[in-house]
Structures are given as structure tokens and as C-alpha cells.
Write a protein that holds these residues in place. Sequence first.
Motif, short mmCIF file in Angstrom:
data_model
loop_
_atom_site.label_atom_id
_atom_site.label_comp_id
_atom_site.label_asym_id
_atom_site.label_seq_id
_atom_site.Cartn_x
_atom_site.Cartn_y
_atom_site.Cartn_z
N HIS A 165 0.84 -1.21 0.00
CA HIS A 165 0.00 0.00 0.00
C HIS A 165 0.86 1.25 0.00
O HIS A 165 0.33 2.36 0.05
CB HIS A 165 -0.97 0.00 1.18
N GLY A 166 2.16 1.11 -0.05
CA GLY A 166 3.06 2.25 -0.07
C GLY A 166 4.50 1.80 0.03
O GLY A 166 4.83 0.64 -0.29
N ALA A 167 5.36 2.69 0.50
CA ALA A 167 6.78 2.36 0.63
C ALA A 167 7.05 1.59 1.92
O ALA A 167 7.90 0.70 1.95
CB ALA A 167 7.62 3.64 0.60
N GLY A 168 6.35 1.91 2.99
CA GLY A 168 6.57 1.24 4.27
C GLY A 168 7.70 1.89 5.06
O GLY A 168 8.72 2.29 4.50
N ARG A 169 7.55 1.96 6.35
CA ARG A 169 8.52 2.64 7.21
C ARG A 169 9.72 1.74 7.52
O ARG A 169 9.59 0.53 7.65
CB ARG A 169 7.87 3.07 8.52
N VAL A 170 10.88 2.40 7.65
CA VAL A 170 12.06 1.73 8.19
C VAL A 170 12.41 2.29 9.57
O VAL A 170 13.24 1.75 10.28
CB VAL A 170 13.30 1.85 7.27
N GLY B 295 5.96 17.11 9.59
CA GLY B 295 7.05 17.22 10.55
C GLY B 295 8.09 16.17 10.27
O GLY B 295 8.00 15.41 9.29
N LEU B 296 9.10 16.09 11.11
CA LEU B 296 10.19 15.14 10.90
C LEU B 296 9.74 13.69 10.99
O LEU B 296 10.41 12.80 10.47
CB LEU B 296 11.30 15.40 11.91
N ASP B 297 8.61 13.44 11.66
CA ASP B 297 8.12 12.06 11.75
C ASP B 297 7.77 11.50 10.38
O ASP B 297 7.78 10.28 10.17
CB ASP B 297 6.92 11.96 12.69
N GLU B 298 7.46 12.39 9.42
CA GLU B 298 7.13 11.95 8.07
C GLU B 298 8.26 12.24 7.08
O GLU B 298 8.01 12.29 5.87
CB GLU B 298 5.84 12.63 7.61
N ALA B 299 9.47 12.39 7.56
CA ALA B 299 10.62 12.61 6.67
C ALA B 299 10.70 11.48 5.66
O ALA B 299 10.58 10.30 6.02
CB ALA B 299 11.91 12.68 7.49
N PRO B 300 10.88 11.79 4.38
CA PRO B 300 10.95 10.74 3.35
C PRO B 300 12.04 9.71 3.65
O PRO B 300 11.92 8.54 3.27
CB PRO B 300 11.27 11.53 2.08
N MET B 301 13.10 10.14 4.34
CA MET B 301 14.22 9.25 4.65
C MET B 301 13.84 8.17 5.65
O MET B 301 14.59 7.23 5.87
CB MET B 301 15.40 10.05 5.17
N ALA B 302 12.68 8.31 6.31
CA ALA B 302 12.24 7.32 7.29
C ALA B 302 11.50 6.16 6.64
O ALA B 302 11.03 5.25 7.33
CB ALA B 302 11.33 7.98 8.33
N TYR B 303 11.40 6.19 5.31
CA TYR B 303 10.66 5.16 4.57
C TYR B 303 11.59 4.31 3.71
O TYR B 303 12.71 4.71 3.37
CB TYR B 303 9.61 5.82 3.67
N LYS B 304 11.11 3.15 3.33
CA LYS B 304 11.84 2.27 2.42
C LYS B 304 11.92 2.91 1.04
O LYS B 304 11.15 3.81 0.70
CB LYS B 304 11.13 0.90 2.31
N ASP B 305 12.85 2.43 0.25
CA ASP B 305 13.00 2.88 -1.14
C ASP B 305 11.83 2.33 -1.94
O ASP B 305 11.70 1.11 -2.13
CB ASP B 305 14.34 2.36 -1.70
N ILE B 306 10.96 3.20 -2.43
CA ILE B 306 9.77 2.76 -3.15
C ILE B 306 10.12 1.96 -4.40
O ILE B 306 9.39 1.05 -4.81
CB ILE B 306 8.86 3.97 -3.51
N HIS B 307 11.26 2.27 -5.00
CA HIS B 307 11.66 1.52 -6.21
C HIS B 307 12.00 0.08 -5.87
O HIS B 307 11.69 -0.85 -6.65
CB HIS B 307 12.84 2.23 -6.89
N GLN B 308 12.63 -0.14 -4.72
CA GLN B 308 12.92 -1.51 -4.29
C GLN B 308 11.62 -2.24 -3.94
O GLN B 308 11.47 -3.43 -4.23
CB GLN B 308 13.85 -1.49 -3.07
N VAL B 309 10.70 -1.53 -3.32
CA VAL B 309 9.41 -2.13 -2.98
C VAL B 309 8.69 -2.57 -4.25
O VAL B 309 8.16 -3.69 -4.33
CB VAL B 309 8.54 -1.14 -2.18
N MET B 310 8.68 -1.72 -5.26
CA MET B 310 8.01 -2.07 -6.52
C MET B 310 8.72 -3.22 -7.23
O MET B 310 8.07 -4.08 -7.83
CB MET B 310 7.93 -0.84 -7.43
#
Length: 478
Positions: free
Chosen positions: A398-403, A433-448
Motif C-alpha cells: 500500500h506504499g513504501a513502508g517505514r524503516v 514534521g520530521l516524523d514523516e521525513a521521506p528518509m524514514a521510509y523504504k526505497d519505493i523503487h525496491q518495494v516495486m
Amino acid sequence: MKKNKKRTSAKLSSNDLVKLGFPSGKPLGTALNIVHTYYTDLGKKHQIELLQDVIAAPDQYELHTTLGPLALALIAHKEAEPIALKSEKQNYAVYGAEAIEQGAIDQMEIAMRLPVARAGALMPDAHQGYGLPVGGVLATHNAVIPYGVGVDIGCRMSMSIYDIHSGYLEKNREQLKKMLTDSTRFGNASFKRPMDHEIMERPEFSEIPVVRELKDRAFQQLGTSGGGNHFVEFGTVEIHDADNVFDLPAGKYLALLSHSGSRRLGANIAGYYTKVAIDACPLPKEAKHLAWLDLDTEAGQEYWLAMNLAGDYASACHHQIHERLTAKLGEAPMAKIENHHNFAWKEQDASGKEVIVHRKGATPAGKGVMGIIPGTMATPGFIVRGKGEAAAINSASHGAGRVMSRTQAIQTFSQPQMRKYLQKAGVDVIGSGLDEAPMAYKDIHQVMASQQELVDVTGTFYPKIVRMNGDAKYIEVD
């Protein structure tokens, strides 16, 4: 629309007893039967006081002429052995296992040992949650698990694609920012005058006690978005596949994308029926939050109706978000895409038997089914067409998913780091805010890449102006 005035029933209900701490099932039914048969001359307040005495010390009422059966039912419930899990888990498919944390895998393995479990799968964006992991898919027999659905019932993606050249966005950034600020609300904010919607006339709002109590708040939150990772954003979408269900020519267009769910309505439904399920379905400690409701019971049927209402309510909120912004743009959308997760569906397995498929943070991906899998506020999202992979129970991420957890992200990153990342991506963010920083998520390209056998990509969405919760500015909107 006129708000309902709160009504208090003169007759004791199952909802009243749940609030007192009565376990559902036999104790609750016995209590109602006794009160409505033998104590009708007492007022509701005195009926409650009487039942509170029994539940506080049931052993003192075992030999009571009328209250004895209730006392015995309460004692039996307390002494009931937990429902045993299967000694061995069933096999299930895992996609992108190398990027999935052990906590999510542990949760999925416990879920696969439930007596009602029939099949399962773990999506590449999976991470640990409550009960079923986020990114977990579980098929059960005639049972629905409130925490297998999740708290934000019917959370969904919704996209409108406009016949407006993608270059319009760069030329009108400030105007589009103002549209988002004026026409959206997040978190606890709401519109001074909510738009009416037929969803508020649904009979469930009067027939289901816990839902009835939430109607006024639901009306106030109509057309708004939640906090956390919910957003409304303008961006450009590139259609790669000219052979798509919308008959859109391949090319680049302006698009509006939103992500949100059922607000307080869904959260309260989830909390209430999770407690009912835990009372009715005692499980070992490690599986406690996977308690289920049998669909042949009144509670199971009630939850099913309430869940579907919450999902439809979430959809209504998205439609109003898009209606407001479409009116500002002055251009009707040429195509719309919508899909949801945090839900349970009645589907058929490979043998043709009906199963209840829970997709907690997973996108339906049956053969030919269209959906949207977003990245982060600074990375692409994808329009996808499902391949109907049976091993994945017709699902995808459903998305990239958090790391990182929200707390970890806040402790790890700084505002300058986040600003630099967004500037490089060419993205403006309002709120967040920082809780949603893009860097806190998995690489969407790897997920796909991990789910190529689950979906085909037919289009790519690039976020450019993102609105999320976090800004304190309030502008009155009609």
C-alpha cells in the motif's frame, strides 16, 4: 444538515453493559435477559448498580434465585481457557523479505497459527503493527479480526487526473498552494460549515449504538483528512500504458492525490469491537490482538456493517476533498482512481470457498484491478493494474513502508536535512514534521521491484505540492 441531538435510551442495552466492563457473549446476553425479565420495575440507573454489584463479586451471587445464572456465566468466563493456537504455522508468501523487520514476520507467523486462518501473505512494505502487521494479508473462515482490519478503517488513496498540461503546475505553484491551504483540513481541524453528504443518512447511524454516538463527530469531520502520513497533494502523472482502463492517451497530466481514512468514526469502531472480540475470544497473550468475531454472531454482523459504513464514510471524505479542489481548478477530471486498505472483503479462494480477506495496509490487486501505490512526499507513486496473484491473495503493497518509527525519525533527522531533501526533489510541503521525513521510509523503487509478479505499472505520479497535518494556520472556508 441538522445534527442529531444525543438521545439516552430508557432501556438498558448491550452497549451500556460493555461500558460497565461486561464481557460479550453469554454473560452479556444473560444479564440483559435477567434485567428485562425480572427487574423491569427498576430504573435504568438502579439496574446498572445491581449489575455492577454482581460483576464485582459474582461468587456472592452463585445461589441467588434470579442472579445466579449471571454469576455462574461470569465465573465461567473468567476461568475459560485461552483458545489454543495451531502447533505449527501454515506457509505463506513473503515479498521483499530482505527489507522486512523481524517483528512483522513474528506477528504474521502468529496470525498463521490462528484456528480460523486459511491463507496469508506479507507485502514488501510490511512493518510491525498491532495484531496483524501493517502490510499483512490474512484470509480467515467466517471470522473478522478488528485489529486485522486496523484502526483507520477503509483508509484509501484517491486520484483525479485533469486534462491540464503538466507545465501548468510550475507556472501556478503559489495559486495551487493556496488552493490546498484554503480547501483542506487535517487532524483536529474541521470546516466551519461541513458540506452535506448522503452517507450521513445511512441507517447504521441509528441502528448500531456505538455508531449512533459517533454521528455528530462524523458530520463535523466530513471532507477532512487525518494526521500522520495522510496528505492531499498536486503533482504530475505520466501515463505509460496507452492501453489503460481510462482510455487516457499516454502523456503527462496534472493530478490530485489524497490519502486518508475514516477519522474518529473508524478509530472508535475499531476500539469498541476489538474489546468485544477480546472478551469473546480469549487467546494466548502473544495473539491477544488477533481476537476475532464470528460472522454468525450479532457482534460479528454489527462490526461488519459498521466497518463498511466507515469505509464508505472515508470514501465520501475523499470525494468532498476532490470536489472542493476541482471547483477551484475549474476543470472536471478526465479520470479517477480509488482503492482502499485496512479493510476486510468476502472473496473466494482457489477452491471456490468463501473466505474473509483482511488487508491491513495492503492494496487489492485482483486481475485487472486498478490501484495507486504511493511513495513518500518526495518520491514517485505508481498507478498499477493487479495481476491476480493467488499466492499474494490478490494483493500488493500500500506504499513504501517505514524503516523508522515516528520517534526514531524525529530523533534522527533535522529540519535542514529534510528541507535539503525536499528542495532536491522539487517538492513544496505545507505542514508535516520530521516524523514523516521521506528518509524514514523504504526505497519505493525496491518495494516495486519486489512485487513485479503482483502488479503492472501503468503510470507514475510525481508529487510537487504536498499538504499534510502540522501547520497551525486556519483560514475560514465556506
